[in-house]
Design an enzyme around this catalytic site. Structure first.
Site, mmCIF file in Angstrom:
data_model
loop_
_atom_site.group_PDB
_atom_site.id
_atom_site.type_symbol
_atom_site.label_atom_id
_atom_site.label_comp_id
_atom_site.label_asym_id
_atom_site.label_seq_id
_atom_site.Cartn_x
_atom_site.Cartn_y
_atom_site.Cartn_z
ATOM 1 N N HIS A 95 0.840 -1.209 0.000
ATOM 2 C CA HIS A 95 0.000 0.000 0.000
ATOM 3 C C HIS A 95 0.870 1.252 0.000
ATOM 4 O O HIS A 95 1.738 1.393 0.858
ATOM 5 C CB HIS A 95 -0.895 0.038 1.231
ATOM 6 C CG HIS A 95 -2.014 -0.961 1.196
ATOM 7 N ND1 HIS A 95 -3.016 -0.985 2.122
ATOM 8 C CD2 HIS A 95 -2.284 -1.956 0.320
ATOM 9 C CE1 HIS A 95 -3.867 -1.952 1.828
ATOM 10 N NE2 HIS A 95 -3.433 -2.570 0.748
ATOM 11 N N LYS A 124 1.796 -0.099 15.185
ATOM 12 C CA LYS A 124 3.225 -0.129 15.520
ATOM 13 C C LYS A 124 3.666 -1.335 16.360
ATOM 14 O O LYS A 124 4.869 -1.587 16.486
ATOM 15 C CB LYS A 124 3.600 1.152 16.292
ATOM 16 C CG LYS A 124 3.545 2.403 15.445
ATOM 17 C CD LYS A 124 4.737 2.504 14.526
ATOM 18 C CE LYS A 124 4.602 3.552 13.474
ATOM 19 N NZ LYS A 124 4.504 3.039 12.110
ATOM 20 N N PRO A 143 -3.394 0.132 18.982
ATOM 21 C CA PRO A 143 -3.159 -0.331 17.608
ATOM 22 C C PRO A 143 -3.379 0.732 16.518
ATOM 23 O O PRO A 143 -3.066 0.482 15.354
ATOM 24 C CB PRO A 143 -4.165 -1.484 17.441
ATOM 25 C CG PRO A 143 -5.187 -1.288 18.500
ATOM 26 C CD PRO A 143 -4.518 -0.567 19.628
ATOM 27 N N TYR A 197 -9.204 5.056 7.932
ATOM 28 C CA TYR A 197 -9.309 5.385 9.365
ATOM 29 C C TYR A 197 -10.370 6.471 9.493
ATOM 30 O O TYR A 197 -10.231 7.539 8.901
ATOM 31 C CB TYR A 197 -7.982 5.944 9.890
ATOM 32 C CG TYR A 197 -6.860 4.936 10.015
ATOM 33 C CD1 TYR A 197 -6.084 4.570 8.908
ATOM 34 C CD2 TYR A 197 -6.544 4.363 11.246
ATOM 35 C CE1 TYR A 197 -5.044 3.665 9.034
ATOM 36 C CE2 TYR A 197 -5.503 3.462 11.379
ATOM 37 C CZ TYR A 197 -4.757 3.108 10.276
ATOM 38 O OH TYR A 197 -3.721 2.212 10.409
ATOM 39 N N TYR A 204 4.125 6.832 10.065
ATOM 40 C CA TYR A 204 3.308 5.651 9.761
ATOM 41 C C TYR A 204 4.134 4.589 9.033
ATOM 42 O O TYR A 204 4.020 3.397 9.327
ATOM 43 C CB TYR A 204 2.098 6.076 8.914
ATOM 44 C CG TYR A 204 1.031 5.023 8.785
ATOM 45 C CD1 TYR A 204 0.046 4.873 9.762
ATOM 46 C CD2 TYR A 204 0.993 4.162 7.678
ATOM 47 C CE1 TYR A 204 -0.943 3.905 9.648
ATOM 48 C CE2 TYR A 204 0.010 3.191 7.556
ATOM 49 C CZ TYR A 204 -0.957 3.073 8.544
ATOM 50 O OH TYR A 204 -1.926 2.108 8.424
HETATM 51 P P1 RFL Z 1 3.073 -11.839 21.804
HETATM 52 O O1 RFL Z 1 2.586 -11.959 20.416
HETATM 53 O O2 RFL Z 1 2.110 -11.503 22.881
HETATM 54 O O3 RFL Z 1 3.800 -13.214 22.148
HETATM 55 C C1 RFL Z 1 4.207 -13.538 23.457
HETATM 56 C C2 RFL Z 1 4.232 -15.043 23.589
HETATM 57 O O4 RFL Z 1 4.694 -15.404 24.891
HETATM 58 C C3 RFL Z 1 3.876 -16.439 25.416
HETATM 59 N N1 RFL Z 1 3.962 -16.391 26.885
HETATM 60 C C4 RFL Z 1 4.692 -17.253 27.615
HETATM 61 N N2 RFL Z 1 5.460 -18.289 27.260
HETATM 62 C C5 RFL Z 1 6.059 -18.979 28.248
HETATM 63 N N3 RFL Z 1 5.907 -18.689 29.557
HETATM 64 C C6 RFL Z 1 5.150 -17.645 29.952
HETATM 65 N N4 RFL Z 1 5.015 -17.363 31.248
HETATM 66 C C7 RFL Z 1 4.505 -16.892 28.959
HETATM 67 N N5 RFL Z 1 3.683 -15.818 28.988
HETATM 68 C C8 RFL Z 1 3.368 -15.530 27.732
HETATM 69 C C9 RFL Z 1 2.500 -16.118 24.876
HETATM 70 O O5 RFL Z 1 1.649 -17.256 24.875
HETATM 71 C C10 RFL Z 1 2.836 -15.638 23.477
HETATM 72 O O6 RFL Z 1 2.853 -16.694 22.533
HETATM 73 O O7 RFL Z 1 4.261 -10.781 21.926
HETATM 74 P P2 RFL Z 1 5.423 -10.410 20.836
HETATM 75 O O8 RFL Z 1 6.054 -11.639 20.281
HETATM 76 O O9 RFL Z 1 6.262 -9.390 21.488
HETATM 77 O O10 RFL Z 1 4.627 -9.759 19.601
HETATM 78 C C11 RFL Z 1 3.962 -8.526 19.744
HETATM 79 C C12 RFL Z 1 2.763 -8.456 18.799
HETATM 80 O O11 RFL Z 1 1.977 -9.634 18.971
HETATM 81 C C13 RFL Z 1 1.876 -7.222 19.051
HETATM 82 O O12 RFL Z 1 2.690 -6.088 19.302
HETATM 83 C C14 RFL Z 1 0.960 -6.878 17.855
HETATM 84 O O13 RFL Z 1 0.020 -7.893 17.643
HETATM 85 C C15 RFL Z 1 0.236 -5.550 18.087
HETATM 86 N N6 RFL Z 1 -0.738 -5.207 17.021
HETATM 87 C C16 RFL Z 1 -0.333 -4.646 15.823
HETATM 88 N N7 RFL Z 1 0.977 -4.437 15.586
HETATM 89 C C17 RFL Z 1 1.395 -3.938 14.383
HETATM 90 O O14 RFL Z 1 2.588 -3.735 14.207
HETATM 91 N N8 RFL Z 1 0.517 -3.679 13.349
HETATM 92 C C18 RFL Z 1 -0.815 -3.869 13.503
HETATM 93 O O15 RFL Z 1 -1.559 -3.673 12.530
HETATM 94 C C19 RFL Z 1 -1.294 -4.337 14.783
HETATM 95 N N9 RFL Z 1 -2.603 -4.546 14.988
HETATM 96 C C20 RFL Z 1 -2.103 -5.434 17.221
HETATM 97 C C21 RFL Z 1 -3.019 -5.084 16.173
HETATM 98 C C22 RFL Z 1 -2.585 -5.989 18.411
HETATM 99 C C23 RFL Z 1 -3.943 -6.190 18.583
HETATM 100 N N10 RFL Z 1 -4.349 -6.775 19.807
HETATM 101 C C24 RFL Z 1 -5.288 -7.808 19.910
HETATM 102 C C25 RFL Z 1 -3.608 -6.519 21.039
HETATM 103 C C26 RFL Z 1 -4.369 -5.263 16.335
HETATM 104 C C27 RFL Z 1 -4.854 -5.789 17.539
HETATM 105 C C28 RFL Z 1 -6.356 -5.899 17.675
HETATM 106 C C1 PHB Z 2 -4.963 -4.597 11.012
HETATM 107 O O1 PHB Z 2 -4.908 -4.875 9.784
HETATM 108 O O2 PHB Z 2 -5.382 -5.417 11.857
HETATM 109 C C2 PHB Z 2 -4.593 -3.238 11.450
HETATM 110 C C3 PHB Z 2 -4.081 -2.352 10.524
HETATM 111 C C4 PHB Z 2 -3.757 -1.066 10.922
HETATM 112 C C5 PHB Z 2 -3.937 -0.685 12.226
HETATM 113 C C6 PHB Z 2 -4.411 -1.590 13.174
HETATM 114 C C7 PHB Z 2 -4.754 -2.890 12.775
HETATM 115 O O3 PHB Z 2 -3.642 0.582 12.612
#
Ligand code: RFL
Ligand code: PHB
Length: 389
Positions: A72, A296, A292, A200, A384
């Site tokens: 994009h 980032k 989110p 957005y 961004y």
């Molecule tokens: P994670 O993915 O939470 O993984 C951590 C892992 O550790 C395990 N764990 C343990 N294992 C052993 N012993 C323990 N005591 C433990 N405790 C926990 C867990 O089971 C898990 O498997 O962290 P990590 O690897 O640092 O990754 C971070 C990302 O997952 C997170 O920052 C993103 O998903 C955030 N996020 C977004 N980030 C973006 O860059 N672009 C996006 O578009 C974006 N959209 C989002 C998002 C997060 C969202 N939610 C649900 C929080 C959209 C949403 C809705």
């Molecule tokens: C997503 O695709 O889940 C997404 C994309 C952009 C955002 C947050 C979530 O800012």
């Protein structure tokens, strides 16, 4: 058992670190409390910065991402029934790519399996010890048997609720937090996305985001109350509410269908400082959370892993600790920039009832400034697409 590096958590941070260390000939063991299927079932991030893609390429897992990711060059801001495009590529020369976190996780898991590297899933009661000395130890239980792993370093990649940050000496830990008074209700559906690029939306009924996972799979989010009950949101209600928040043209184009996932996520800004305690290093969501809105979270996890893998690889190649010593400071500099941007995007686009009519006027003035000023749009675009690392 022994490993050079014990990685706690097999999310994107832990798996990416494991892969980069493996390619450098460093023996890393990953301990994950959940099953592989559970980790793969979590629907989260979708948008990658170029820097994250470069790192995934370096880890040797970029092939499917390049074949299937959607590139994009812009995004749209919606308010007052109109959409306004921000030309990300025009302003920065860079794009962003849509490729789900689930897919990255799968690619990294496959690469790890192909390399024959060890990930222990369903590891219970993981605990980290003695990282203030030279010989840290990790303990866990697997299938009822207790294990002890001696290692040189522990990487705390265990997310916000993990055990590593909680095990750091609390007197040495400073935390900064903002909890927002709303959440995001998200659904995933096998319907074509309503638009080529992300939209957005700032609307009187609350924020909305139209995003996607592929040309046939959409992801939509609605700002909702923190105590919202998901049972109160059958698909029809979600689609009706989304239509109300979109401009007429977009609403008319929206293709709806059954949801294949639906969840509510709270919004939070959080940073823990420092990110290193002796031989324990925190990375990704274990150390910081962003709302989110700026997309980032996963990208920050990738930049942490860039610095941490670089430091560990340099240490095992040369015995020097300079890069590891600089880890926390380097990460935090970039993290605070992303925190600021995510906080700003969140403030710009959501309804904050407590801010009152003055707050709404400020939001409106800022949105109009963005639409009218190439300089303001360039600032948004630069953040961004991701600041360099
Ligand atoms: P994670 O993915 O939470 O993984 C951590 C892992 O550790 C395990 N764990 C343990 N294992 C052993 N012993 C323990 N005591 C433990 N405790 C926990 C867990 O089971 C898990 O498997 O962290 P990590 O690897 O640092 O990754 C971070 C990302 O997952 C997170 O920052 C993103 O998903 C955030 N996020 C977004 N980030 C973006 O860059 N672009 C996006 O578009 C974006 N959209 C989002 C998002 C997060 C969202 N939610 C649900 C929080 C959209 C949403 C809705
Ligand atoms: C997503 O695709 O889940 C997404 C994309 C952009 C955002 C947050 C979530 O800012």
């Amino acid at each position: 058992m022994r490993a050079q590096v014990a990685i706690i958590g097999a999310g994107p941070s832990g798996l990416l670190l494991g892969q980069l260390l493996h390619l450098a000939g460093i023996d890393a063991l990953i301990l994950e409390q959940r099953s592989g299927d559970y980790v793969l079932g979590r629907i989260r991030a979708g948008l990658l910065e170029q820097g994250t893609i470069d790192l995934l390429d370096r880890a040797g897992v970029g092939a499917r991402l390049h074949a299937q990711g959607l590139v994009h060059g812009g995004l749209e801001l919606g308010f007052d029934g109109m959409r306004h495009r921000v030309d990300l590529h025009g302003a920065t020369g860079k794009n962003v790519t849509i490729y789900g976190q689930t897919e990255i996780t799968k690619d990294l898991m496959d690469a790890r399996a192909a390399a024959g590297a060890n990930t222990v899933y369903e590891a219970e009661d993981v605990s980290v010890h003695d990282f203030d000395g030279k010989q840290p130890v990790v303990r866990c239980r697997k299938d009822g048997i207790e294990h002890e792993i001696a290692c040189d370093f522990i990487a705390g990649c265990d997310g916000f609720h993990g055990v590593c940050r909680q095990s750091a000496p609390q007197s040495a830990l400073q935390t900064y937090e903002r909890v927002y008074p709303f959440g995001w209700l998200g659904i995933l559906s096998d319907t074509p996305p309503v638009s080529e690029e992300l939209i957005y939306v700032n609307h009187a009924r609350g924020f909305a985001l139209c995003t996607m996972r592929s040309r046939t799979r959409s992801r939509y989010y609605l700002q909702c109350a923190l105590d919202e009950n998901i049972e109160a949101w059958p698909d029809a209600r979600f689609w009706d509410e989304l239509r109300l928040r979109l401009d007429e043209e977009t609403a008319a184009r929206l293709v709806t269908g059954p949801s294949i996932e639906k969840s509510i996520a709270p919004l939070r800004s959080f940073v823990a400082e420092p990110m290193r305690f002796g031989r324990l290093f925190l990375a990704g969501d274990a150390a910081h959370i962003v709302p989110p809105t700026g997309a980032k979270g996963l990208n920050l996890a990738a930049s942490d892993i860039h610095y941490l893998s670089g430091g560990l690889i340099d240490y095992y190649a040369t015995g020097k600790t300079a890069e590891l010593d600089a880890y926390s400071e380097k990460c935090l500099r970039r993290i605070w920039q992303a925190e600021r941007f995510s906080w700003w995007m969140t403030n710009l686009l959501h309804r904050f009832p407590e801010n009152g009519p003055f707050g709404e006027k400020m939001q409106r003035a800022e949105l109009e400034y963005l639409v009218g000023s190439p300089a303001a749009r360039a600032t948004l675009a630069e953040n961004y697409v991701g600041l360099p690392f």
